[in-house]
Design a protein around this motif. Sequence first.
Motif: not given
Length: 75
Positions: A72-73, A56-58, A65-66
Amino acid sequence: MAKTRKAQLNVRVDEGTARAAREKALARGLSVNRYIEELVRQDTGEAGHTFVEAAADFMRQYEKVFAEEVGDGRR
Protein backbone atom coordinates in the motif's frame (compact mmCIF):
# COMPACT_ATOMS: atom_id res chain seq x y z
CA MET A 1 -22.83 18.82 -9.08
CA ALA A 2 -25.59 19.20 -11.66
CA LYS A 3 -28.10 16.41 -11.95
CA THR A 4 -28.23 14.51 -15.20
CA ARG A 5 -31.69 14.03 -16.62
CA LYS A 6 -32.53 10.39 -17.07
CA ALA A 7 -34.89 9.03 -19.68
CA GLN A 8 -36.57 5.67 -19.56
CA LEU A 9 -36.16 3.45 -22.60
CA ASN A 10 -37.94 0.12 -22.90
CA VAL A 11 -36.40 -2.37 -25.30
CA ARG A 12 -37.58 -5.82 -26.33
CA VAL A 13 -34.95 -8.42 -27.15
CA ASP A 14 -35.02 -12.18 -27.52
CA GLU A 15 -34.37 -14.27 -24.41
CA GLY A 16 -30.85 -15.23 -25.53
CA THR A 17 -29.85 -11.58 -25.88
CA ALA A 18 -31.39 -10.73 -22.52
CA ARG A 19 -29.53 -13.62 -20.88
CA ALA A 20 -26.24 -12.55 -22.46
CA ALA A 21 -26.73 -8.95 -21.29
CA ARG A 22 -27.44 -10.11 -17.73
CA GLU A 23 -24.41 -12.40 -17.70
CA LYS A 24 -22.03 -9.78 -19.11
CA ALA A 25 -23.33 -7.12 -16.72
CA LEU A 26 -22.94 -9.46 -13.75
CA ALA A 27 -19.41 -10.42 -14.81
CA ARG A 28 -18.46 -6.74 -14.94
CA GLY A 29 -20.18 -5.93 -11.66
CA LEU A 30 -22.68 -3.63 -13.36
CA SER A 31 -26.43 -3.37 -13.54
CA VAL A 32 -27.92 -4.30 -16.89
CA ASN A 33 -28.93 -0.65 -17.33
CA ARG A 34 -25.36 0.56 -16.74
CA TYR A 35 -23.93 -2.14 -19.01
CA ILE A 36 -26.22 -1.20 -21.90
CA GLU A 37 -25.62 2.51 -21.29
CA GLU A 38 -21.87 1.89 -21.64
CA LEU A 39 -22.39 -0.07 -24.86
CA VAL A 40 -24.38 2.80 -26.36
CA ARG A 41 -21.75 5.33 -25.26
CA GLN A 42 -19.03 3.26 -26.91
CA ASP A 43 -21.05 3.02 -30.09
CA THR A 44 -21.75 6.76 -30.17
CA GLY A 45 -18.15 7.84 -29.70
CA GLU A 46 -17.93 8.32 -25.96
CA ALA A 47 -15.35 5.55 -25.66
CA GLY A 48 -12.84 7.69 -23.77
CA HIS A 49 -15.32 8.44 -21.00
CA THR A 50 -16.46 4.83 -20.94
CA PHE A 51 -12.87 3.63 -20.74
CA VAL A 52 -12.19 5.81 -17.71
CA GLU A 53 -15.35 4.56 -16.00
CA ALA A 54 -14.46 0.95 -16.79
CA ALA A 55 -10.91 1.45 -15.50
CA ALA A 56 -12.26 2.97 -12.28
CA ASP A 57 -14.67 0.03 -11.88
CA PHE A 58 -11.78 -2.37 -12.46
CA MET A 59 -9.62 -0.67 -9.86
CA ARG A 60 -12.45 -0.75 -7.31
CA GLN A 61 -12.94 -4.47 -7.94
CA TYR A 62 -9.26 -5.38 -7.70
CA GLU A 63 -7.97 -2.78 -5.22
CA LYS A 64 -7.35 -5.38 -2.50
CA VAL A 65 -5.50 -7.68 -4.90
CA PHE A 66 -3.17 -4.87 -5.99
CA ALA A 67 -2.57 -3.85 -2.37
CA GLU A 68 -1.65 -7.42 -1.48
CA GLU A 69 0.67 -7.79 -4.48
CA VAL A 70 2.50 -4.47 -4.44
CA GLY A 71 1.75 -3.16 -0.97
CA ASP A 72 0.00 0.00 0.00
CA GLY A 73 3.05 2.30 -0.26
CA ARG A 74 3.42 2.76 3.49
CA ARG A 75 6.57 0.66 3.95
